[in-house]
Scaffold this motif. Structure first.
Motif, PDB file in Angstrom:
ATOM      1  N   UNK A 287       0.850  -1.184   0.000  1.00  0.00           N
ATOM      2  CA  UNK A 287       0.000   0.000   0.000  1.00  0.00           C
ATOM      3  C   UNK A 287       0.885   1.233   0.000  1.00  0.00           C
ATOM      4  N   UNK A 288       0.552   2.209  -0.830  1.00  0.00           N
ATOM      5  CA  UNK A 288       1.278   3.472  -0.875  1.00  0.00           C
ATOM      6  C   UNK A 288       0.296   4.618  -1.061  1.00  0.00           C
ATOM      7  N   UNK A 289       0.789   5.829  -0.808  1.00  0.00           N
ATOM      8  CA  UNK A 289      -0.039   7.022  -0.876  1.00  0.00           C
ATOM      9  C   UNK A 289       0.223   7.783  -2.168  1.00  0.00           C
ATOM     10  N   UNK A 290      -0.836   8.356  -2.710  1.00  0.00           N
ATOM     11  CA  UNK A 290      -0.789   9.151  -3.932  1.00  0.00           C
ATOM     12  C   UNK A 290      -1.632  10.407  -3.729  1.00  0.00           C
ATOM     13  N   UNK A 291      -1.412  11.383  -4.587  1.00  0.00           N
ATOM     14  CA  UNK A 291      -2.249  12.578  -4.598  1.00  0.00           C
ATOM     15  C   UNK A 291      -2.499  12.985  -6.036  1.00  0.00           C
TER      16      UNK A 291
END
Length: 339
Positions: A287-291
């Motif tokens: 799981x990773x974060x994006x914008x």
């Protein structure tokens, strides 16, 4: 040891220092000082300005927490306990973490009042196999819990604050129900006339004054995790088995942001932060974060780690931090960002 890098316990005894962050998030350092852009239609200026710092250590707190949500003034983070059991409050001024309630299901879909004094939640009580649901408010200063209305066996959707910060709205059995919390009404200019979007049966219901309009942005799709922008003019949402979207609150100007889950808005309403996950059918494996800007013109990768399952991002009111939890450990971090 994972991928040749120290784990939390191996690195500085779970220290909260920046040096810990550099070892825990090695690939993220490659993103600093520049942009980590996926193929996009336009350039963007959002960037990560440093490694994540450990805010809440689950081992020291003796409880894993998740789903951080900032108070309007940025002093507190409200969090769910494991399995959505209970609500916790972290005070950034003194570094304390205290439990507000241990009610089952309280940690799923809770929200802050606009004045930052109260949390709104749906809680559950079980008698054998039968589940009873209730709407409650939680005073963050005293921990006092007040039930609003009667218990219901059928409450599939979540309650939302009305623009006056006193009443609560719930869509149930084909109609909108209104509850009075007894709080003083506070109607800010930004909230005056703003619609409220309620989830009902996998659809969106737009409540503006006494008018209720059903919105079907994607025919036959079930809407999840609908999150209004700070001013209420737009909404980000995901669809079951599909992508993440942004649209105006009246259902117009639909924008596809691609794969993503659990969106949260930047305080100026220009960006949406979200997570992208992988699983093997039984557990999360990555799981990773994006914008992305709300117009969908770019996608920025904020984290790129194998040892951390970054989830449930939440943007701080001043726009400087994104809080998230590590699904594997129950730790909570702050990621510094800037434009």
């Amino acid at each position: 040891m994972e991928d040749g890098f120290p784990t939390v316990g191996q690195a500085l005894g779970r220290s909260c220092s920046l040096s810990f962050g550099f070892m825990r998030f090695p690939i993220l350092l490659l993103l600093l000082g520049g942009l980590a852009l996926l193929p996009a239609r336009a350039q963007t200026t959002l960037r990560v300005t440093g490694p994540p710092t450990l805010l809440i250590d689950a081992d020291r707190a003796e409880v894993p927490v998740m789903r951080p949500l900032w108070s309007p003034d940025g002093r507190y983070l409200a969090l769910s306990g494991p399995g959505y059991q209970g609500l916790w409050l972290y005070d950034r001024e003194d570094g304390t973490l205290r439990r507000l309630t241990d009610a089952p299901a309280a940690g799923f879909g809770f929200s802050w009042s606009a004045d930052g004094t109260t949390l709104l939640a749906r809680v559950a009580r079980f008698e054998g196999l039968r589940r009873y649901n209730a709407i409650v408010t939680v005073d963050v200063a005293t921990g006092g819990v007040q039930r609003i209305g009667e218990e219901q066996t059928l409450m599939p959707d979540l309650p939302r604050w009305a623009p006056d910060d006193r009443h609560v709205l719930l869509y149930r059995r084909g109609r909108v129900e209104t509850f009075d919390t007894g709080k003083p009404a506070v109607l800010t200019p930004a909230k005056a006339g703003a619609p409220v979007l309620l989830s009902g049966g996998g659809r969106l219901q737009r409540v503006a004054g006494t008018a209720v309009t059903a919105i079907h942005p994607i025919p036959d799709a079930e809407v999840l995790n609908a999150t209004p922008s700070p001013q209420g003019a737009r909404v980000a949402f995901e669809v079951l088995g599909g992508n993440l979207y942004v649209m105006n609150s009246d259902g117009t100007e639909l924008v596809d942001l691609g794969p993503g889950h659990r969106p949260r808005w930047s305080p100026d309403g220009r960006w949406v932060v979200f997570m992208r996950t992988e699983d093997d059918g039984y557990r999360f494996t990555a799981s990773d974060l994006y914008a992305a800007p709300a117009d969908g013109s770019a996608t920025v990768r904020l984290t790129d780690t194998a040892a951390v399952l970054e989830m449930n991002p939440a943007w701080s009111p001043d726009g400087r931090w994104i809080a998230f939890d590590d699904h594997a450990t129950g730790d909570v971090y702050l990621l510094p960002v800037a434009e």
